[in-house]
Design a protein around this motif. Structure first.
Motif, PDB file in Angstrom:
ATOM      1  N   ASP A 147      39.232  43.231  41.201  1.00 31.58           N
ATOM      2  CA  ASP A 147      40.554  42.598  41.070  1.00 31.58           C
ATOM      3  C   ASP A 147      40.746  41.521  42.129  1.00 31.58           C
ATOM      4  O   ASP A 147      41.290  40.444  41.847  1.00 31.58           O
ATOM      5  N   LEU A 148      40.304  41.804  43.335  1.00 26.54           N
ATOM      6  CA  LEU A 148      40.441  40.815  44.408  1.00 26.54           C
ATOM      7  C   LEU A 148      39.593  39.584  44.118  1.00 26.54           C
ATOM      8  O   LEU A 148      40.035  38.445  44.356  1.00 26.54           O
ATOM      9  N   ALA A 149      38.407  39.782  43.590  1.00 27.10           N
ATOM     10  CA  ALA A 149      37.550  38.642  43.272  1.00 27.10           C
ATOM     11  C   ALA A 149      38.196  37.759  42.207  1.00 27.10           C
ATOM     12  O   ALA A 149      38.172  36.522  42.296  1.00 27.10           O
ATOM     13  N   ALA A 150      38.800  38.375  41.201  1.00 24.37           N
ATOM     14  CA  ALA A 150      39.472  37.607  40.143  1.00 24.37           C
ATOM     15  C   ALA A 150      40.683  36.878  40.701  1.00 24.37           C
ATOM     16  O   ALA A 150      40.947  35.710  40.344  1.00 24.37           O
ATOM     17  N   PHE A 151      41.427  37.543  41.564  1.00 23.49           N
ATOM     18  CA  PHE A 151      42.599  36.904  42.177  1.00 23.49           C
ATOM     19  C   PHE A 151      42.160  35.724  43.033  1.00 23.49           C
ATOM     20  O   PHE A 151      42.793  34.656  43.019  1.00 23.49           O
ATOM     21  N   ALA A 152      41.083  35.889  43.781  1.00 17.89           N
ATOM     22  CA  ALA A 152      40.589  34.810  44.642  1.00 17.89           C
ATOM     23  C   ALA A 152      40.208  33.589  43.821  1.00 17.89           C
ATOM     24  O   ALA A 152      40.491  32.445  44.211  1.00 17.89           O
ATOM     25  N   ARG A 153      39.586  33.813  42.669  1.00 21.50           N
ATOM     26  CA  ARG A 153      39.219  32.676  41.813  1.00 21.50           C
ATOM     27  C   ARG A 153      40.471  31.946  41.316  1.00 21.50           C
ATOM     28  O   ARG A 153      40.475  30.715  41.206  1.00 21.50           O
ATOM     29  N   VAL A 191      40.481  39.972  51.788  1.00 20.74           N
ATOM     30  CA  VAL A 191      41.120  38.657  51.666  1.00 20.74           C
ATOM     31  C   VAL A 191      40.554  37.698  52.704  1.00 20.74           C
ATOM     32  O   VAL A 191      40.226  36.539  52.397  1.00 20.74           O
ATOM     33  N   HIS A 192      40.421  38.170  53.939  1.00 23.02           N
ATOM     34  CA  HIS A 192      39.893  37.305  54.984  1.00 23.02           C
ATOM     35  C   HIS A 192      38.458  36.872  54.680  1.00 23.02           C
ATOM     36  O   HIS A 192      38.045  35.765  55.047  1.00 23.02           O
ATOM     37  N   ARG A 193      37.733  37.717  53.993  1.00 25.68           N
ATOM     38  CA  ARG A 193      36.343  37.397  53.665  1.00 25.68           C
ATOM     39  C   ARG A 193      36.253  36.434  52.482  1.00 25.68           C
ATOM     40  O   ARG A 193      35.457  35.480  52.515  1.00 25.68           O
ATOM     41  N   THR A 194      37.048  36.672  51.422  1.00 24.11           N
ATOM     42  CA  THR A 194      36.926  35.866  50.198  1.00 24.11           C
ATOM     43  C   THR A 194      37.842  34.644  50.173  1.00 24.11           C
ATOM     44  O   THR A 194      37.565  33.686  49.450  1.00 24.11           O
ATOM     45  N   TYR A 239      47.504  43.471  59.559  1.00 29.58           N
ATOM     46  CA  TYR A 239      48.280  42.465  58.838  1.00 29.58           C
ATOM     47  C   TYR A 239      48.510  41.242  59.725  1.00 29.58           C
ATOM     48  O   TYR A 239      48.641  41.347  60.948  1.00 29.58           O
ATOM     49  N   ASP A 240      48.611  40.088  59.073  1.00 27.59           N
ATOM     50  CA  ASP A 240      48.817  38.831  59.800  1.00 27.59           C
ATOM     51  C   ASP A 240      50.291  38.528  60.042  1.00 27.59           C
ATOM     52  O   ASP A 240      50.617  37.509  60.667  1.00 27.59           O
TER      53      ASP A 240
END
Length: 418
Positions: A147-153, A191-194, A239-240
């Protein structure tokens, strides 16, 4: 927005800012006026067709009365005529009330339609400071690496820089159970990685006890202190920043301002962001007081109070949805006006973000056919063009990921990212 920010979840997505997600980034309206008619007049006589009582008696001059009274000239006025006169006055009164309500409303809606006219200035597009509110599924284990990969795209080529991830809701006493966000650290690292450069903020919200007996009470020092501890708690996870959404928050609430001061003393030394979801600004000076008196829900903030909040935070995101507007043109004009008011009140050192409705509901206060992403984007660009087209610390905030459609994303990219 307005949505109830403190919606308690057991398996669904979070409440929304402004509804309350207040929320709304408010959470969320209009009274009805009507007349009433009766069968009996003020003296108890029944209307035409009903019993008339005694047929009358002869007066000293031998003139018989037939259920009427004499007028000022001594001429008998039938009871039916008196009732007809009363009915005419009632109708005139009702018409006067209707016109008193409708004429200002028509004038206001016309002004909003005019505000939607014209062309936005060139260059009024993303400054790469946009944000999106994300649901609780990202931190409770329902979303995974795929899911994170799809969101990142999806967001990589947009202007999104901040993710407001629903991590609460806070308890009414200000505490935050750690069991609510077991996958938060994994999400932050992913998130920080992708998506290098994208910040992950903990979205914390709750319902305030400002319009009902239940909810958080900011007037209690212990509650405010607990909220500050909860902020430290999420920052320790990685968290940032902290994104706060407490609703319904009334204009002028000094306890909220004090809480923001306390939170800033926690976030600033860590170089973390402090952001808030904000109510809309009075469309007319003092309108929140009038609306609060009429409905019990003041909804808007004064422009002065908005500025006081904006000066205490790094980012302020206006919940510019749930506006009660019936048409795209009036909604877009309303957003243009809200953008201008917010720009006037927000210092240039604070990021100002205007909310876009990435959700589709039909209920009183929000109509999906009117509150659309294209209308909101055009309104934002018009307000920016007319007020401060070169403002650098400006963006839009998309509410909310789990309700967004492909059309919403396309309208954002084509209208704002450009």
């Amino acid at each position: 927005m307005e949505r109830t920010s403190g919606t308690r979840e057991t398996g669904g997505e979070p409440g929304e800012p402004g509804r309350r997600r207040g929320s709304g980034p408010d959470t969320g309206r209009a009274g009805e006026a009507g007349g009433s008619g009766g069968g009996r007049d003020a003296e108890g006589a029944e209307g035409p067709g009903g019993p008339r009582g005694d047929a009358g008696t002869a007066d000293s001059g031998g003139t018989a009365e037939a259920g009427g009274n004499e007028d000022s000239g001594g001429v008998a006025v039938p009871e039916g005529r008196r009732a007809s006169r009363r009915l005419r006055w009632v109708r005139r009164g009702v018409l006067a009330v209707v016109l008193a309500v409708l004429l200002p409303l028509i004038a206001a809606e016309t002004a909003l339609r005019v505000a939607y006219a014209g062309d936005p200035a060139e260059g009024t597009s993303t400054r790469n400071r946009d944000a999106i509110w994300l649901g609780h599924a990202w931190v409770d284990g329902r979303k995974d690496d795929a899911d994170l990969a799809a969101f990142a795209r999806r967001v990589r080529e947009t202007g999104i820089r901040d993710l407001y991830v629903h991590t609460g809701p806070l308890e009414h006493d200000g505490t935050l159970p750690k069991a609510l966000y077991p996958r938060a650290r994994r999400l932050i690292e992913g998130v920080h990685r992708t998506l290098p450069g994208v910040r992950v903020q903990a979205f914390l919200g709750d319902v305030l006890a400002t319009e009902s007996p239940d909810g958080m009470r900011l007037e209690r020092p212990a509650t405010r202190a607990a909220v500050v501890r909860s902020a430290r708690q999420v920052l320790d996870v990685g968290y940032d920043g902290v994104h706060l959404d407490l609703e319904p928050l009334h204009s002028g609430d000094r306890h909220y301002l004090g809480l923001l001061d306390d939170l800033r003393r926690v976030t600033r030394p860590r170089n973390a962001q402090l952001s808030v979801a904000a109510h809309q600004i009075d469309p007319l000076p003092g309108f929140h007081s009038f609306w609060g008196t009429v409905t019990g829900h003041p909804k808007w903030w004064s422009q002065e109070y908005f500025g006081q909040v904006a000066r205490r935070v790094d980012q302020i995101a206006v919940m510019s949805y749930d506006t009660m507007q019936p048409l795209q043109s009036t909604y877009g004009g309303y957003v243009a006006r809200q953008t201008a008011l917010a720009l006037e009140a927000t210092p240039p050192t604070t990021d100002l973000l205007m909310g876009l409705p990435f959700f589709h509901e039909n209920r009183f206060g929000h109509w999906a056919h009117a509150e659309t992403v294209p209308a909101a984007v055009r309104g934002v660009r018009l307000g920016l063009s007319r007020t401060d087209a070169g403002r650098a610390r400006f963006g839009v905030a998309l509410y909310v990921d789990f309700a967004a459609t492909e059309a919403d994303w396309r309208a954002y990219r084509e209208g704002w990212v450009r």
